[in-house]
Write an enzyme that holds these catalytic residues in place. Structure first.
Site: not given
Ligand code: SAH
Length: 476
Positions: A79, A82, A164, A301, A330, A351, A402, A429
């Site tokens: 997959c 991860c 999952c 999040q 953002y 936003e 962000d 991120c």
């Protein structure tokens, strides 16, 4: 020495790429090796030769790394989700720290030795399973049967899964019920090659503290109104089955379901039209003492345990005195704006998604907050005129940003530079774009210095990492 496809060789793995491939060096060549972790010695076969990297696949682990662990997921190596499940958590953290310092020093042009002085390390997570509150799952036809799964990395090949391990608890039950009811109600499955068929994907979201669930069916149907009785019957069965199943398990959840119509032949998840089938159309959740309404189209999040740590760190870094004017770029559904509002004089959130701005305004009322305001705007169109529509001075003390992975565009960077805040808090991120933007603010005449930064491990078992950086204006 040159290497060819299908050649077999032994390799010592010394590092890992951000896509979870083992890194080895031999005869001045760099190898990226599938299914290998740092510390392994493997026999491998070359799968692809490019000008700077040779790709290989592990055939056999000759001596096992002390960091290797048994993956807790059956489809771990197939997959695309991860990539670090076969790596000990402490080693995952060590790799993320190294990767952070390397990327910020290399791309951001900071001296690596000095960078250690500003680095506050990484906030780690207690709950390493079931941490995601959101699942986005495509459905396809396989051997004339409806199946669902995740895409294998960088392909359109679906890897089916039963359960999952990072998805929220009981999401597996919900997905199976949806699959059974698609078959029961004869709803056709979308085929991305022909553009035909209706059912594309499902997005599930669960409130961390409220356990409320939203189910969004993403459908390729231009005549959705005409087929509404079918979708309603399908949805009623799905909800009844879920309630039955969860009540057997002693669980009770309020569920809302919506259709999102997406008739585009592309990889964008959501189309423009949303129809509420049942319930209130959004879920509620809370972070700390702040309550939030979250519509399916709005960003939220995915890991709330760590989001709280992230937001607390923002407050800690900002060191608010109570009289600050804050600009939150953002801002999504106003999560950060409302979290900090009680510590400052006022907040303005910006936003691009109008539904998220609608949520942010509702959330302001929900929490009886009076000093937070929101506008729907693309940050790359920010200028003094459109900001002045809701605020007549631009004297922001602190700017929080962000952005998505692409980081800040040139116009947004210039706007922040022009309004000249005392502090910038950058939540990111993506390390590479964060590093690029830190370079802009801190070097070549940039008027800021990097004071502190740290990571928050929002996405265990993947190389993704959240970073918060504090910049101070160099006065004078
Ligand atoms: N700070 C929020 C949301 C962060 S995610 C939180 O912590 O929940 C990034 C947000 O930026 C998303 O809500 C996305 O819709 C928004 N966004 C993306 N591009 C944008 C742009 N050009 N202008 C304004 N907002 C944008």
């Amino acid at each position: 020495m040159s290497y060819n496809k299908n050649q077999k060789l032994e390799l010592d793995i010394i590092d890992m790429t951000k896509d979870g491939l083992g890194v080895a060096k031999k005869d001045s060549q760099v190898f990226f090796v599938k299914d290998a972790v740092p510390g392994d010695k493997v026999s491998a076969v070359v799968t692809k030769v490019t000008s700077n990297v040779i790709y290989a696949k592990t055939l056999d682990v000759i001596s096992k790394s002390k960091y290797r662990v048994e993956p807790m997921c059956k489809v771990a190596n197939r997959c695309g989700g991860c990539k670090l499940l076969n790596l000990d958590y402490d080693k995952q953290i060590e790799l993320k720290k190294e990767n952070t310092l390397n990327t910020i020093s290399k791309i951001g042009k900071f001296d690596k030795d000095l960078l250690h002085n500003y680095y506050d390390g990484i906030l780690t997570i207690e709950t390493k399973k079931n941490y995601r509150n959101k699942m986005q799952v495509p459905f396809v036809m396989k051997n004339e049967e409806v199946v669902y799964g995740f895409y294998a990395g960088r392909t359109h090949h679906i890897v089916e899964f039963d359960n999952c391990v990072v998805g929220f608890k009981y999401s597996d039950i919900i997905l199976k019920i949806i699959k059974e009811n698609i078959a029961k109600h004869n709803i056709s499955i979308y085929d991305e090659n022909t553009g035909e068929g209706v059912f594309r994907e499902v997005m599930l979201r669960k409130g961390n503290s409220t356990h409320e669930i939203s189910i969004t069916y993403i459908l390729n149907d231009k005549n959705v109104d005409k087929h509404m009785s079918l979708y309603q019957a399908f949805d009623t069965d799905v909800l009844t089955d879920i309630k039955d199943k969860l009540s057997h398990l002693g669980k009770d959840s309020s569920i809302t379901s919506t259709i999102n119509v997406n008739t585009g032949n592309n990889n964008v998840l959501f189309g423009k039209e949303n129809i509420v089938l049942s319930g209130k159309g959004h879920i509620e959740d809370s972070i700390g003492t702040i309550r939030y309404h979250i519509s399916p189209e709005s960003f939220y999040q995915v890991n709330i345990e760590m989001t709280k740590k992230l937001y607390d760190k923002i407050i800690d870094y900002a060191d608010f005195k109570g009289n600050e004017k804050v600009l939150d770029l953002y801002c999504g559904i106003g999560t950060i704006s409302l979290y900090v509002a009680r510590n400052v004089k006022s907040v303005l959130g910006v936003e691009i998604v109008d539904k998220a701005v609608e949520n942010a305004k509702e959330n302001t009322k929900l929490n009886s907050i009076t000093n937070a305001h929101f506008i729907c705007l693309d940050t790359s169109k920010l200028d003094t005129e459109n900001i002045k529509k809701c605020d007549n001075t631009l004297d922001y003390d602190t700017v929080i940003v962000d952005p998505p992975r692409s980081g800040l565009d040139g116009r947004t960077l210039d706007f922040i530079k022009d309004i000249d805040p005392e502090k910038i808090i950058y939540v990111s991120c993506d390390l590479a774009t964060l590093a690029r933007d830190l370079d802009y603010f801190c070097h070549n005449g940039g008027k800021y210095s990097l004071k502190k930064f740290l990571n928050v491990d929002m996405f265990p078992h993947t190389m993704h990492i959240e970073t918060v950086a504090l910049l101070h204006h160099i006065l004078g």
